[in-house]
Design a protein around this motif. Sequence first.
Motif: not given
Length: 67
Positions: A11-15, A52-54
Motif C-alpha cells: 500500500l505504501a508503494g502504491s501511494c 495499480g499493481l501495488f
Amino acid sequence: MYLTPKSGLFLAGSCVSAIAAVGSVFELSYGQPDLGFQATAIILILSIPLTGLFFFAAVRDARDNIK
C-alpha cells in the motif's frame, strides 16, 4: 483489521507511485520538467501501472489474511 506488514508495504508503494505519477503530470504540463522531458515521461509511464499493481497486491494480501 487485516493489514499485515506485507500489505502495508504494498500500500505504501502504491501511494508513493501515485504521488510520482501526479507530480510527473504537473511537471510535464508546466513545460520545463526539472529532470527533463524524457526522464519525467519515463517516471510517469512506469508509475501508472505500478500504482495499480501495488494496490492490487495489497488488497489481495489483505484478503488472503482474513480468517
